[in-house]
Design a protein around this motif. Structure first.
Motif, PDB file in Angstrom:
ATOM      1  N   ASN A   1      -3.459   1.482  -6.335  1.00  0.00           N
ATOM      2  CA  ASN A   1      -2.120   1.785  -5.816  1.00  0.00           C
ATOM      3  C   ASN A   1      -1.033   1.239  -6.726  1.00  0.00           C
ATOM      4  O   ASN A   1      -0.006   1.890  -6.955  1.00  0.00           O
TER       5      ASN A   1
ATOM      6  N   CYS B   1      -3.447   8.980  -1.370  1.00  0.00           N
ATOM      7  CA  CYS B   1      -3.681   8.247  -0.128  1.00  0.00           C
ATOM      8  C   CYS B   1      -4.585   7.039  -0.380  1.00  0.00           C
ATOM      9  O   CYS B   1      -5.578   7.120  -1.097  1.00  0.00           O
ATOM     10  N   THR B   2      -4.247   5.891   0.211  1.00  0.00           N
ATOM     11  CA  THR B   2      -5.043   4.681   0.045  1.00  0.00           C
ATOM     12  C   THR B   2      -6.470   4.871   0.548  1.00  0.00           C
ATOM     13  O   THR B   2      -7.417   4.330  -0.036  1.00  0.00           O
TER      14      THR B   2
ATOM     15  N   HIS C   1       1.110   4.244  -6.058  1.00  0.00           N
ATOM     16  CA  HIS C   1       0.638   4.932  -4.849  1.00  0.00           C
ATOM     17  C   HIS C   1       0.492   6.431  -5.108  1.00  0.00           C
ATOM     18  O   HIS C   1       1.085   7.279  -4.421  1.00  0.00           O
TER      19      HIS C   1
ATOM     20  N   SER D   1      -5.769   3.882   6.691  1.00  0.00           N
ATOM     21  CA  SER D   1      -4.383   4.323   6.498  1.00  0.00           C
ATOM     22  C   SER D   1      -4.170   4.857   5.083  1.00  0.00           C
ATOM     23  O   SER D   1      -4.832   4.464   4.122  1.00  0.00           O
ATOM     24  N   CYS D   2      -3.200   5.772   4.971  1.00  0.00           N
ATOM     25  CA  CYS D   2      -2.784   6.270   3.662  1.00  0.00           C
ATOM     26  C   CYS D   2      -1.656   5.424   3.073  1.00  0.00           C
ATOM     27  O   CYS D   2      -1.254   5.624   1.921  1.00  0.00           O
TER      28      CYS D   2
END
Length: 467
Positions: free
Chosen positions: A150, A158-159, A155, A459-460
């Motif tokens: 990230n 998406c994470t 970023h 989560s993203c």
């Protein structure tokens, strides 16, 4: 303390060491791995320098990234004292691993030691704790890689997708079957981590202020504390972070088991721990001195901006290698216990490969799930250090020393009584840290979620901006 002395019929010259196994031999029997031949993997091929490197890479990884934030809670002076105290105790614990292995050559992992001392219950308890610990550390490795990706990509995707990429990288690299063949990765990964933290250390000293500090305050000065005044929860959580930094200890069983010459374990250990403690102390003091309460966790984000991207770019290979080792160790542990005594353990059969890849894949999948459901680096590191790291760094080794020396050393050494007292202290200290550290960490996580709502599972959202 008593030092292991080999029987009279056993050669003491390292060049004649009956434990040393050379890769050119046609077949050699090892009490753990069975017959080692040229047709299968050589599980006894880690040399002295490789041992030092694997030890240092087992220690220097994710833990170093959380030490500056621990100093923020404790203050510089108490932080250094606690860091060196934990380092000293874990060094003794790791020394006991080496002597115990020479005294009991059938021991491969900490569970074998538990079985000798406490029977089937000891084996079962330490087996579960060992596997859980390394799977959680593997999760923190995957999480560290997602933070790095990230940061480098600002970023880019998406994470959750980065987590999948990190897991696939960990699975692919950890599936190399022997530590001897992973050694070269450690030679790459260790300088990368060190270069990254040195980059951040220099940057925070040169920059006007850390990235998260107020930009309107002119001139800005660091609010570092010589002596902190933390609450019990924050203080014990910080000590749990320091414990995590030295919690590569249980992995030293696997390292000494795969050494060509286990008698050289102690010199390798002393070099490792001296270097590790010095690096931890210097890096943590410098970063915390310049950042104060605005130090990030992981610490590589403290400088912010381009420096943050550069630091994580340099550190990413090291983070991947850390994840490789901490997935490989529990997978090898499970694999050896599944096939121990079977010809499939050291031959290239379909059963061998399916079992091995199944172990690495299973560990990776569970670690991925944990990393995705506890996506806060500091909280995950504290929880690992408190709940599992303490049990694997302290209590068993006091018991191991007592097991080997309680009866035999009483009338032979003046150091016997002080060492008995020290062993009991290590056991008691470990029990206290386990209970108090777990309580403090859980309370801290609950408070954090109550204040900020925490971070959603899978989560993203960008996870590279935590402080």
């Amino acid at each position: 303390m008593d030092v292991y002395e080999p029987p009279k019929d056993e050669p003491t010259d390292e060049t004649k060491d009956d434990l040393a196994i050379k890769p050119t031999q046609t077949a050699t029997h090892d009490i753990v791995f069975g017959e080692i031949t040229e047709d299968g993997p050589n599980y006894r091929n880690v040399g002295f320098l490789g041992t030092v490197t694997l030890m240092m890479k087992s220690q220097i990884g994710l833990g170093i990234l959380s030490i500056p934030s621990a100093f923020d809670a404790l203050g510089i002076v108490p932080g250094v004292i606690c860091l060196l105290a934990i380092g000293g105790i874990t060094t003794w614990s790791e020394y006991v691993i080496g002597t115990f292995k020479l005294n009991h050559r059938e021991v491969y992992g900490i569970d074998d030691a538990g079985a000798l001392m406490f029977g089937p219950i000891g084996r079962w308890v330490l087996s579960v704790v060992f596997c859980l610990y390394y799977i959680f550390v593997s999760a923190s490795g995957i999480l560290g890689i997602t933070i790095g990706l990230n940061s480098v990509s600002t970023h880019g995707i998406c994470t959750a997708a980065f987590a999948v990429i990190a897991a696939l990288l960990g699975f692919a690299t950890s599936s190399v079957r022997t530590l001897g063949r992973i050694t070269w990765l450690a030679w790459v990964g260790l300088p990368c981590i060190l270069a990254a933290v040195l980059t951040v250390s220099i940057a925070v000293g040169v920059q006007d202020r850390p990235a998260s500090a107020p930009q309107t305050q002119t001139p800005w000065s660091s609010d570092f504390k010589i002596i902190g005044n933390p609450s019990f929860v924050k203080g014990i959580t910080a000590i749990s972070n320091l414990t995590f930094a030295f919690s590569g200890t249980p992995g030293f069983f696997a390292i000494v088991s795969e050494m060509r010459n286990p008698r050289r374990y102690t010199p390798a250990l002393l070099i490792c721990q001296t270097c590790v403690s010095s690096i931890y102390t210097v890096i943590a003091c410098v970063i915390y001195y310049y950042c104060g309460s605005y130090v990030a966790s992981p610490a590589l984000g403290s400088a912010g901006g381009v420096v943050k991207q550069i630091a994580y770019g340099v550190a990413l290979p090291g983070l991947v290698v850390t994840t490789t080792i901490v997935i490989h160790i529990p997978a090898k542990y499970i694999f050896v216990h599944l096939l121990r005594g079977s010809p499939h353990l050291n031959s290239n059969t379909p059963t061998h490969w399916l079992s091995w890849l199944g172990c690495t894949f299973g560990v990776t999948v569970i670690a991925y799930i944990i990393a995705s459901t506890i996506p806060a680096f500091d909280a995950l590191v504290s929880l690992i250090g408190a709940l599992l790291g303490t049990i694997l760094c302290f209590q068993p080794y006091g018991c191991m020393w007592l097991y080997d020396n309680w009866a035999t050393g009483r009338d032979k050494s003046r150091a016997w009584l002080p060492m008995v007292c020290f062993s009991v202290f290590v056991i008691a200290f470990g029990c206290f840290l386990t209970v108090a550290g777990t309580y403090g960490t859980v309370v801290g996580i609950i408070n954090s979620y109550a204040e900020s709502g925490g971070t959603a599972a899978f989560s993203c959202a960008d996870n590279s901006n935590s402080t």
